[in-house]
Structure formats: structure tokens, C-alpha cells
Write an enzyme that holds these catalytic residues in place. Structure first.
Site, PDB file in Angstrom:
ATOM      1  CB  THR A 110     -62.550  -0.280  12.799  1.00 14.87           C
ATOM      2  OG1 THR A 110     -62.729  -0.643  14.162  1.00 14.87           O
ATOM      3  CG2 THR A 110     -61.524   0.834  12.706  1.00 14.87           C
ATOM      4  CD  GLU A 148     -67.703  -2.000  20.982  1.00  9.82           C
ATOM      5  OE1 GLU A 148     -68.908  -1.971  20.763  1.00  9.82           O
ATOM      6  OE2 GLU A 148     -67.211  -1.602  22.061  1.00  9.82           O
ATOM      7  CG  PHE A 149     -63.516   2.432  22.137  1.00  4.12           C
ATOM      8  CD1 PHE A 149     -62.496   2.929  21.345  1.00  4.12           C
ATOM      9  CD2 PHE A 149     -64.718   3.118  22.182  1.00  4.12           C
ATOM     10  CE1 PHE A 149     -62.662   4.103  20.605  1.00  4.12           C
ATOM     11  CE2 PHE A 149     -64.900   4.284  21.448  1.00  4.12           C
ATOM     12  CZ  PHE A 149     -63.871   4.781  20.660  1.00  4.12           C
ATOM     13  CG  PHE A 179     -51.827  -0.425  25.893  1.00  3.42           C
ATOM     14  CD1 PHE A 179     -52.798  -0.743  26.823  1.00  3.42           C
ATOM     15  CD2 PHE A 179     -51.922  -0.962  24.626  1.00  3.42           C
ATOM     16  CE1 PHE A 179     -53.852  -1.589  26.496  1.00  3.42           C
ATOM     17  CE2 PHE A 179     -52.967  -1.808  24.276  1.00  3.42           C
ATOM     18  CZ  PHE A 179     -53.933  -2.111  25.225  1.00  3.42           C
ATOM     19  N   GLY A 181     -50.140  -7.738  18.008  1.00  2.00           N
ATOM     20  CA  GLY A 181     -50.768  -8.526  16.947  1.00  2.00           C
ATOM     21  C   GLY A 181     -52.274  -8.369  17.036  1.00  2.00           C
ATOM     22  CB  CYS A 196     -57.819  -4.281  16.487  1.00  2.00           C
ATOM     23  SG  CYS A 196     -59.243  -5.293  16.864  1.00  2.00           S
ATOM     24  CE  LYS A 251     -59.416  -4.983  10.758  1.00  2.00           C
ATOM     25  NZ  LYS A 251     -60.439  -3.965  10.692  1.00  2.00           N
ATOM     26  CE  LYS A 305     -56.145  -9.182  24.728  1.00  2.00           C
ATOM     27  NZ  LYS A 305     -56.968  -7.974  24.760  1.00  2.00           N
TER      28      LYS A 305
HETATM   29  C1  UGA Z   1     -57.598  -3.368  20.687  1.00  2.00           C
HETATM   30  C2  UGA Z   1     -57.939  -2.158  21.574  1.00  2.00           C
HETATM   31  O1  UGA Z   1     -57.256  -2.266  22.837  1.00  2.00           O
HETATM   32  C3  UGA Z   1     -59.444  -2.054  21.811  1.00  2.00           C
HETATM   33  O2  UGA Z   1     -59.750  -0.884  22.553  1.00  2.00           O
HETATM   34  C4  UGA Z   1     -60.154  -2.005  20.449  1.00  2.00           C
HETATM   35  O3  UGA Z   1     -61.564  -1.972  20.594  1.00  2.00           O
HETATM   36  C5  UGA Z   1     -59.787  -3.242  19.651  1.00  2.00           C
HETATM   37  O4  UGA Z   1     -58.348  -3.284  19.469  1.00  2.00           O
HETATM   38  C6  UGA Z   1     -60.482  -3.169  18.299  1.00  2.00           C
HETATM   39  O5  UGA Z   1     -60.191  -2.246  17.533  1.00  2.00           O
HETATM   40  O6  UGA Z   1     -61.419  -3.940  18.064  1.00  2.00           O
HETATM   41  P1  UGA Z   1     -57.332  -6.021  21.138  1.00  2.00           P
HETATM   42  O7  UGA Z   1     -56.677  -6.049  19.798  1.00  2.00           O
HETATM   43  O8  UGA Z   1     -58.418  -6.981  21.445  1.00  2.00           O
HETATM   44  O9  UGA Z   1     -57.961  -4.545  21.417  1.00  2.00           O
HETATM   45  O10 UGA Z   1     -56.215  -6.255  22.262  1.00  2.00           O
HETATM   46  P2  UGA Z   1     -55.192  -5.362  23.110  1.00  2.00           P
HETATM   47  O11 UGA Z   1     -55.338  -5.730  24.522  1.00  2.00           O
HETATM   48  O12 UGA Z   1     -55.272  -3.937  22.772  1.00  2.00           O
HETATM   49  O13 UGA Z   1     -53.786  -5.955  22.596  1.00  2.00           O
HETATM   50  C7  UGA Z   1     -53.351  -5.794  21.251  1.00  2.00           C
HETATM   51  C8  UGA Z   1     -51.941  -6.296  21.071  1.00  2.00           C
HETATM   52  O14 UGA Z   1     -51.003  -5.419  21.724  1.00  2.00           O
HETATM   53  C9  UGA Z   1     -51.646  -7.680  21.661  1.00  2.00           C
HETATM   54  O15 UGA Z   1     -50.842  -8.394  20.763  1.00  2.00           O
HETATM   55  C10 UGA Z   1     -50.896  -7.400  22.949  1.00  2.00           C
HETATM   56  O16 UGA Z   1     -50.046  -8.436  23.330  1.00  2.00           O
HETATM   57  C11 UGA Z   1     -50.110  -6.162  22.540  1.00  2.00           C
HETATM   58  N1  UGA Z   1     -49.706  -5.332  23.697  1.00  2.00           N
HETATM   59  C12 UGA Z   1     -50.622  -4.689  24.443  1.00  2.00           C
HETATM   60  C13 UGA Z   1     -48.345  -5.189  23.974  1.00  2.00           C
HETATM   61  O17 UGA Z   1     -47.465  -5.764  23.277  1.00  2.00           O
HETATM   62  N2  UGA Z   1     -47.971  -4.393  25.017  1.00  2.00           N
HETATM   63  C14 UGA Z   1     -48.883  -3.744  25.791  1.00  2.00           C
HETATM   64  O18 UGA Z   1     -48.462  -3.019  26.727  1.00  2.00           O
HETATM   65  C15 UGA Z   1     -50.236  -3.888  25.506  1.00  2.00           C
END
Ligand code: UGA
Length: 440
Positions: free
Chosen positions: A121, A159-160, A257, A265, A268, A271, A328
Site C-alpha cells: 500500500t 491488495e485487499f 463492518f 487495530g 493496515c 497506518k 482480530k
Molecule cells: C484490512 C482490509 O479489510 C483488507 O481488505 C485490506 O487488504 C487489509 O486491511 C490491508 O490493507 O492489507 P485486516 O486489517 O487484515 O484487513 O482486517 P479487517 O478484517 O479489516 O479488520 C481490521 C480491524 O477492524 C480489526 O481490528 C477488527 O477487529 C476491526 N473491525 C472490523 C471492527 O472493529 N468492526 C468491524 O465491523 C470490522
């Protein structure tokens, strides 16, 4: 296709292993020799479901190799992905030192055409900088005055993947975004992803880079939005779960979400939100909305702490147990995990901290001191004055709460993820507090 991936962290490794799985010949490169030696033996240095099996399978069928050197690992490749880290600088800017180094090394070892693809990113305009760097460092023998005798393209392919479901996300992408400036680059990228038959979004490099920033920032905004709603719910004795449900049925909004919790946290969102705020500021636009998103995220952690302090009254010398540590479920990643802030704040107040996590204990040990780690949720509960549900791991969904109640000094649960919202824990003697829910 012969493909090299420079950087074997979460993104690089998953991309490399999965590209091998869909039929390419892949070399994963990293400067960390210990990591590469482990990978060569089929050992995955991170916890990511499904990755270990695919790694071993593709090493055995000889489609996956490893190297510490760009010169050796990338010379045969037609396409080279850059997937190195882009950490935050103190001021929030993305630090692109590693990206520049890799671009330079690729240029210095080039002997024929290369497609260089940014996977990390990165802020908009990085593609241009990568192209300039390559142009500058292509060896003298491939130059005639200002003319380059070697050809290359730069592309962006953000990347996603989500940690914890990265392999699944790679194999079934919602979309593949490619930012290209030439037909040849587009053709090669389409060929790379052809086996997945994905929805392709083809655009220029700057737009592709922005799609990544905008997507992550939008998701972070969605989380902060529902977290802000959860605070209002607490004040008005409303139920954030019902609010999210009611909003989520609207297809324009969607339920995903919208889980209120203890703040986002990971490596990703925190930052990337910082980097996007800085990028916008530098381009002359003050992104106040994102500043608020970041602030709400911090407030959410503080609010959870205040709730604990309010209900426990005196935290000093109380034993507090954390169910879950990782940011997570399904990952051992502790980067920007809210649990660390919680532990530090509670320790400062004089609390004794116990913790259990199925995968993240080793990484937590490197970040905090004075925590007693337990072998399972029941050993954790023993002697605790309260429990904090921090990470919603599958194995925490159906615990024996009667047993937990009897093991604890006082059966109090602060549920940071509203995981136990329908368990009626109050009926079996627990004091139960969720996020943004009416008191029980
Ligand atoms: C996130 C994005 O979802 C991906 O699409 C992206 O590729 C990635 O960042 C990246 O840039 O590399 P990630 O950080 O692995 O993925 O995890 P998420 O599932 O998005 O969760 C991120 C944080 O949000 C976690 O702390 C989770 O607990 C929190 N979260 C998520 C919530 O507090 N509430 C929600 O409804 C969803």
C-alpha cells in the site's frame, strides 16, 4: 508465468504461494535469511489459515522457490511484485525507503524486459517514483546517451486481503484492481489473474493507488461510525446491535463492518488512515472526516477502559483476565492490537493482568511485561475479578460459563465485541457489560 515477489511478509507470502497454486512459477524473495531458510523447509513464519498446506504443496511440485537475493531470484521473472513494508513515519507519512531500495536493485539486476508491480500500500504517485528510480539505475551498458536499451513497465495492483482469511480472499477476490500505463502491462496482469476469472478494474496507476487508500479508509470510517453510534446508544440506553441490524438490511449500507467494538487495530487501518490523511494534506486537501475517524477510534478504546474503571471502582490489585490478544481472530498479529493499550493502561492503574490467546501469546510477550499467560480460558478465569473479551476467536463462542463463573473471584465480563450478547449471562449470575447496549 515466471514471477518474483520481493518481500515475504503477510501480503508477499500469501500472494506468492497463491500465484504458485494457480499455476505460475514463483520465487519469493526476502532479505531476512532466517525467514527464507524456514520457508524453504516448508515452515510458515506467521499464523494464517490454509497457508502452510499450500506452501508445502507448491514447494513439492516445484512451482515455489525462495531466495534472499533480488539479483538471483528476479532475473528470470517477467513480472516482479514489490510487497515490502511501508511503515508509518512519526508524522504519519508512509516510509517508502524499502520500496525505493527494491526498485533500485531490480534496475541494477535487469537484463531484459520486466513488469514491476507495486503490491504494497503506497501513496498515489509512488508508481511514477518507482519508474524514475528504475530508469536512473539501469546499468550503463544498457544505455545509449539518454536512450534506454532495456524496456520495462510499472503497474499498481493493490491488495485487499484480510489477515485470517487471506488465502480465501486471494482465491475469491471481489475484484482485482490494476493500474497500468501500457497495453503490454495490462495484458500481462490479465494473464496472471486469468485462472481466478475475477472482476477486473483497469485504470491508471494513480487511480489504482487511490482505490486502495479509499477502500481501507472507507471501511475504517464505517467502523468508527458504528463505534460513535455505540457511544450514543450507551447514553440513550439503546442497542447498537439492533441499530446495526436495522441499518444493515438497507442494501446501500450493508451489515458488514458495522460491528461496534474496542476500535480497529492491525497493520493496515491505523497506518493507512494516517497515510491518507497525510497524503491528502500534502496534496492541498484537509481530510477532516478521516481525522475524526482516527479520533473516534482512540476514544473507543478509552471508553472501554473507563467502563471497566467505573464498574470495578478500584482497579488496583484486582486480577483482570483478557480473553484474546490478537487484533482480530485467526491471526497471531499483534500490530496495533487494542489489547496492548488496554494492558498497559490497566497495569499503570496497578491491576494484575492474565491473558489467553490461541495464537498470539508469543508475539505479545515481545511487547508487554508482567502478564501471566494461561493455557486455556478456564485457567485464565481462575482467580479473576473480571474478564475482558478482546478478540472474538471461534473457540470463545461457546464456553462453559457456569464453570467460568465458579472459577472467578467475581463473575464480571466486559464484552468488547458483543460476542455474548444473546447468552443471557446475567441469568446465571454474571455482571455483564457489552458495547453500546442497554444495561442488564
Ligand atoms: C484490512 C482490509 O479489510 C483488507 O481488505 C485490506 O487488504 C487489509 O486491511 C490491508 O490493507 O492489507 P485486516 O486489517 O487484515 O484487513 O482486517 P479487517 O478484517 O479489516 O479488520 C481490521 C480491524 O477492524 C480489526 O481490528 C477488527 O477487529 C476491526 N473491525 C472490523 C471492527 O472493529 N468492526 C468491524 O465491523 C470490522
Amino acid at each position: 508465468m515466471e514471477i518474483a515477489i520481493v518481500g515475504s511478509g503477510y501480503v508477499g507470502l500469501v500472494t506468492g504461494v497463491c500465484l504458485a497454486e494457480i499455476g505460475h512459477d514463483v520465487t519469493c524473495i526476502d532479505v531476512d535469511k532466517t525467514k527464507i531458510n524456514k520457508l524453504k523447509k516448508g515452515l510458515v513464519p506467521i499464523y494464517e489459515p490454509g497457508l502452510d498446506k499450500l506452501l508445502v504443496k507448491n514447494i513439492n511440485n516445484k512451482r515455489l522457490k525462495f531466495s534472499y537475493s533480488i539479483k538471483d531470484g528476479a532475473q528470470k521473472a517477467t513480472a516482479i511484485f514489490i510487497a515490502v513494508g511501508t511503515p508509518s513515519k512519526k508524522n504519519g507519512d508512509a516510509d517508502l525507503t524499502y520500496v525505493e531500495n527494491v526498485a533500485r536493485e531490480i534496475a541494477e539486476s535487469m537484463t531484459d524486459y520486466k513488469l514491476v508491480i507495486e503490491k504494497s500500500t503506497v501513496p498515489a504517485e509512488t508508481g511514477k517514483k518507482v519508474a524514475q528510480t528504475i530508469r536512473k539505475y539501469i546499468p550503463k551498458k544498457y544505455r545509449q546517451g539518454n536512450k534506454l536499451l532495456l524496456d520495462f513497465d510499472v503497474a499498481s495492483n493493490p491488495e485487499f486481503l484480510r489477515e485470517g482469511s487471506a488465502v480465501e480472499d486471494f482465491m475469491n477476490p471481489d475484484r482485482v484492481v490494476i493500474g497500468v500505463e501500457s497495453k503490454r502491462a495490462e495484458k500481462l496482469l490479465r494473464e496472471i489473474y486469468k485462472p481466478l476469472k475475477p472482476k477486473m478494474v483497469v485504470t491508471n496507476i494513480n487511480s489504482a493507488e487511490l482505490i486502495k487508500h479509499a477502500s481501507n479508509s472507507f471501511l475504517a470510517t464505517k467502523i468508527s461510525f458504528i463505534n460513535a453510534i455505540s457511544q450514543i446508544c450507551t447514553i440513550l440506553e439503546a442497542d447498537v446491535l439492533k441499530v446495526a441490524e436495522g441499518m444493515g438490511y438497507d442494501r446501500r449500507i450493508g451489515r458488514q463492518f458495522l460491528n461496534a467494538g474496542i476500535g480497529y487495530g492491525g497493520s493496515c487501518f491505523p497506518k493507512d488512515v494516517d497515510a491518507f490523511i497525510r497524503l491528502s494534506e500534502k496534496s492541498g486537501y484537509k481530510f477532516h472526516l478521516l481525522e475524526q475517524v482516527r479520533e473516534i477510534n482512540e476514544q473507543q478504546k478509552d471508553a472501554f477502559l473507563k467502563l471497566i474503571e467505573d464498574k470495578m471502582w478500584i482497579v488496583k490489585n484486582k486480577t483482570i483476565g483478557l480473553l484474546g490478544l490478537a487484533f482480530k481472530p485467526n491471526t497471531d498479529d499483534m500490530r496495533n492490537a487494542p489489547s496492548i493499550d488496554l494492558i498497559r493502561a490497566l497495569q499503570k492503574e496497578g491491576a494484575q493482568i492474565k491473558a489467553y490467546d490461541p495464537e498470539a501469546v508469543e508475539n505479545t510477550r515481545k511487547m508487554v511485561e508482567g502478564v501471566t499467560f494461561s493455557k486455556d480460558p478456564y485457567a485464565l478465569a481462575k482467580g479473576c475479578d473480571c474478564l475482558l473479551l478482546v478478540t472474538e476467536w471461534e473457540e470463545f463462542h461457546d464456553l462453559n460459563f457456569e464453570k467460568i463463573r465458579d472459577l472467578m473471584n467475581h463473575p464480571v465480563i466486559f464484552d468488547g465485541r458483543n460476542l455474548y450478547h444473546d447468552k443471557k449471562l446475567d441469568k446465571i449470575g454474571f455482571e455483564y457489560y457489552g458495547i453500546g447496549r442497554p444495561a442488564v
